[in-house]
Design an enzyme around this catalytic site. Structure first.
Site, short mmCIF file in Angstrom:
data_model
loop_
_atom_site.label_atom_id
_atom_site.label_comp_id
_atom_site.label_asym_id
_atom_site.label_seq_id
_atom_site.Cartn_x
_atom_site.Cartn_y
_atom_site.Cartn_z
N ASP A 87 0.84 -1.20 0.00
CA ASP A 87 0.00 0.00 0.00
C ASP A 87 0.88 1.26 0.00
O ASP A 87 0.57 2.25 -0.66
CB ASP A 87 -0.91 -0.02 1.23
N HIS B 9 -4.53 -3.33 6.42
CA HIS B 9 -4.36 -3.59 4.99
C HIS B 9 -5.75 -3.96 4.44
O HIS B 9 -6.07 -5.12 4.23
CB HIS B 9 -3.36 -4.73 4.76
N1 LIG Z 1 -0.76 -8.02 2.37
C1 LIG Z 1 -0.75 -7.81 1.07
O1 LIG Z 1 -0.36 -6.72 0.61
C2 LIG Z 1 -1.25 -8.85 0.11
C3 LIG Z 1 -1.14 -8.62 -1.26
C4 LIG Z 1 -1.56 -9.60 -2.16
C5 LIG Z 1 -2.10 -10.80 -1.68
N2 LIG Z 1 -2.21 -10.98 -0.34
C6 LIG Z 1 -2.71 -12.24 0.20
O2 LIG Z 1 -1.66 -13.21 0.10
C7 LIG Z 1 -2.22 -14.52 0.11
C8 LIG Z 1 -1.65 -15.36 -1.02
O3 LIG Z 1 -2.04 -14.85 -2.27
P1 LIG Z 1 -1.73 -15.66 -3.62
O4 LIG Z 1 -2.29 -14.82 -4.72
O5 LIG Z 1 -0.33 -16.11 -3.65
O6 LIG Z 1 -2.70 -16.90 -3.42
P2 LIG Z 1 -2.61 -18.34 -4.11
O7 LIG Z 1 -3.91 -19.01 -3.89
O8 LIG Z 1 -2.06 -18.25 -5.48
O9 LIG Z 1 -1.51 -19.06 -3.20
C9 LIG Z 1 -1.74 -19.40 -1.88
C10 LIG Z 1 -1.03 -20.69 -1.64
O10 LIG Z 1 -1.18 -21.00 -0.25
C11 LIG Z 1 -1.32 -22.38 -0.17
N3 LIG Z 1 -1.87 -22.76 1.14
C12 LIG Z 1 -3.18 -22.84 1.53
N4 LIG Z 1 -3.24 -23.25 2.80
C13 LIG Z 1 -1.96 -23.40 3.23
C14 LIG Z 1 -1.38 -23.82 4.44
N5 LIG Z 1 -2.14 -24.17 5.49
N6 LIG Z 1 -0.03 -23.87 4.53
C15 LIG Z 1 0.75 -23.54 3.47
N7 LIG Z 1 0.25 -23.17 2.28
C16 LIG Z 1 -1.08 -23.09 2.17
C17 LIG Z 1 -2.21 -22.77 -1.35
O11 LIG Z 1 -2.13 -24.14 -1.66
C18 LIG Z 1 -1.61 -21.87 -2.43
O12 LIG Z 1 -0.57 -22.53 -3.14
C19 LIG Z 1 -3.72 -14.32 0.04
O13 LIG Z 1 -4.26 -14.40 1.34
C20 LIG Z 1 -3.87 -12.89 -0.51
O14 LIG Z 1 -5.11 -12.32 -0.18
C21 LIG Z 1 -1.81 -10.04 0.55
O1 LIG Z 2 -7.11 -7.08 -1.97
C1 LIG Z 2 -6.69 -8.24 -1.82
O2 LIG Z 2 -7.28 -9.12 -1.22
C2 LIG Z 2 -5.37 -8.57 -2.44
C3 LIG Z 2 -4.26 -7.86 -1.79
O3 LIG Z 2 -4.40 -7.74 -0.42
C4 LIG Z 2 -3.94 -6.55 -2.41
O4 LIG Z 2 -3.97 -5.53 -1.72
O5 LIG Z 2 -3.64 -6.54 -3.62
#
Ligand SMILES: NC(=O)c1ccc[n+]([C@@H]2O[C@H](COP(=O)([O-])OP(=O)(O)OC[C@H]3O[C@@H](n4cnc5c(N)ncnc54)[C@H](O)[C@@H]3O)[C@@H](O)[C@H]2O)c1
Ligand SMILES: O=C(O)C[C@H](O)C(=O)O
Length: 332
Positions: free
Chosen positions: A160, A188
């Site tokens: 962000d 977030h």
């Molecule tokens: N904070 C931020 O700025 C931010 C930004 C983008 C995404 N995110 C979050 O990050 C996370 C991951 O996003 P992504 O796009 O890589 O998702 P994704 O679904 O592509 O990957 C997530 C992975 O986690 C695995 N997983 C599920 N349960 C698990 C467990 N208990 N232990 C280990 N692995 C496990 C899944 O099998 C998958 O491979 C999501 O929660 C998303 O909302 C946060």
């Molecule tokens: O908004 C979401 O759930 C994805 C991620 O946290 C983001 O900010 O891109």
């Protein structure tokens, strides 16, 4: 003398962010170009084959800094001896879902992984929670891993922060590297408050306040804030997947600045355990402006908070209070 390798855990390593971040770590984008790493990659059983494919690609990329890869579906093995833990594993938000909707799926994962880290990681492990709801997952992890110092458990709001720098740079048509000292306050989520009241741009005639250069309070107090707050949703709408390369890059920025320090005269935003600064109640993981030195972060003190900002800081704190109680109700 060559440095000893640092063990970096990435959970959810077979997912989108995992696939984007592991080559960044192996190239030195997280810990520096002279720091060897051993990657620990965790995913769940249904993703085991795909996880093994990521391991094969890491070997094929022949990264000189990469001294080993552990790819496993065993959380205890994954956490063993790790110095840095980047917690990405979980269920991502899909189009039309709020981050709260993914709460119940994810907080129970964070409770279980807290114990695995506590038992197996290095005593001074630094933890970054990326998976949503990031602040509340980090809080749950902290509360169920009591032997890990609370200062070592953080969550990602650097994405962000970077989005805010990007919006200002686009608006003013200046290099993003010349914009500094924006702040992301709070959660977030769509209640986060991107604050440019203390931000500056380096120009040929010195540092100038962002507010003075933009000279459009109406835009800064409305459209700009909403754009940053809704950027995650806009990416999901466009890609049908949540942000991955920018999230991975921001996670590298977060750990790099935490471990190696923030540049003199500038700060970054990190989700950290509140100590009551700026009137935010302790007991929440809240995004503050921080500087880092010698592997420790400190909240920047003394920034003036006007009435408009006060309302925004309190609103996002209130959402975190509600998320915390929802998280505990999901765990019971
Ligand atoms: N904070 C931020 O700025 C931010 C930004 C983008 C995404 N995110 C979050 O990050 C996370 C991951 O996003 P992504 O796009 O890589 O998702 P994704 O679904 O592509 O990957 C997530 C992975 O986690 C695995 N997983 C599920 N349960 C698990 C467990 N208990 N232990 C280990 N692995 C496990 C899944 O099998 C998958 O491979 C999501 O929660 C998303 O909302 C946060
Ligand atoms: O908004 C979401 O759930 C994805 C991620 O946290 C983001 O900010 O891109």
């Amino acid at each position: 003398m060559a440095k000893d390798p640092v063990r970096v855990l990435v959970t959810g390593a077979a997912g989108q962010i995992g696939y984007a971040i592991v080559p960044m770590i192996a190239r030195g984008a997280m810990l520096g170009p002279d720091q060897p790493v051993i990657l620990h990659m965790l995913d769940i059983e249904p993703a085991a084959e795909s996880l093994n494919g990521v391991k094969m690609e890491l070997i094929d990329a022949a990264f000189p800094l990469l001294r080993g890869v552990v790819a496993t579906t065993d959380v205890q093995e994954a956490c063993t001896g790790v110095n840095i833990a980047v917690m990405v594993g979980g269920f991502p938000r899909k189009e039309g879902m709020e981050r709260k909707d993914v709460m119940s799926k994810n907080v129970s994962i964070y409770k279980a992984q807290a114990s695995a880290l506590e038992k197996n990681a290095a005593a001074d492990v630094k933890v970054l929670v990326v998976a949503n709801p990031a602040n509340t997952n980090a809080l749950i992890l902290k509360e169920f891993a009591l032997s890990i110092p609370q200062k070592n458990i953080t969550c990602l709001t650097r994405l962000d922060h970077n989005r805010t720098l990007g919006q200002i740079s686009e608006k003013l048509n200046v290099h993003v590297g010349d914009v500094k000292n924006v702040v992301i306050w709070g959660n977030h989520s769509s209640t986060q408050y991107p604050d440019v009241n203390h931000a500056t741009v380096t120009t040929s005639s010195g540092e100038k306040p962002v507010r003075e250069l933009v000279a459009n309070g109406q835009w800064l107090n409305k459209e700009f804030i909403t754009t940053v707050q809704q950027r995650g949703a806009a990416i999901i709408k466009a890609r049908k997947l949540s942000s991955a390369l920018s999230a991975a890059s921001a996670a590298c920025d977060h750990i790099r600045d935490w471990v190696l320090g923030t540049p003199k005269g500038s700060w970054v935003s990190m989700g950290v355990y509140s100590d009551g600064s700026y009137g935010i109640q302790p007991g929440l993981v809240y995004s503050f402006p921080v500087t880092c030195e010698k592997g420790q972060w400190s909240i920047v003190q003394g920034l003036k908070i006007d009435k408009f900002s006060r309302g925004k800081l309190d609103a996002t704190a209130q959402e975190l209070i509600e998320e915390k109680s929802l998280a505990y109700s999901c765990l019971n």
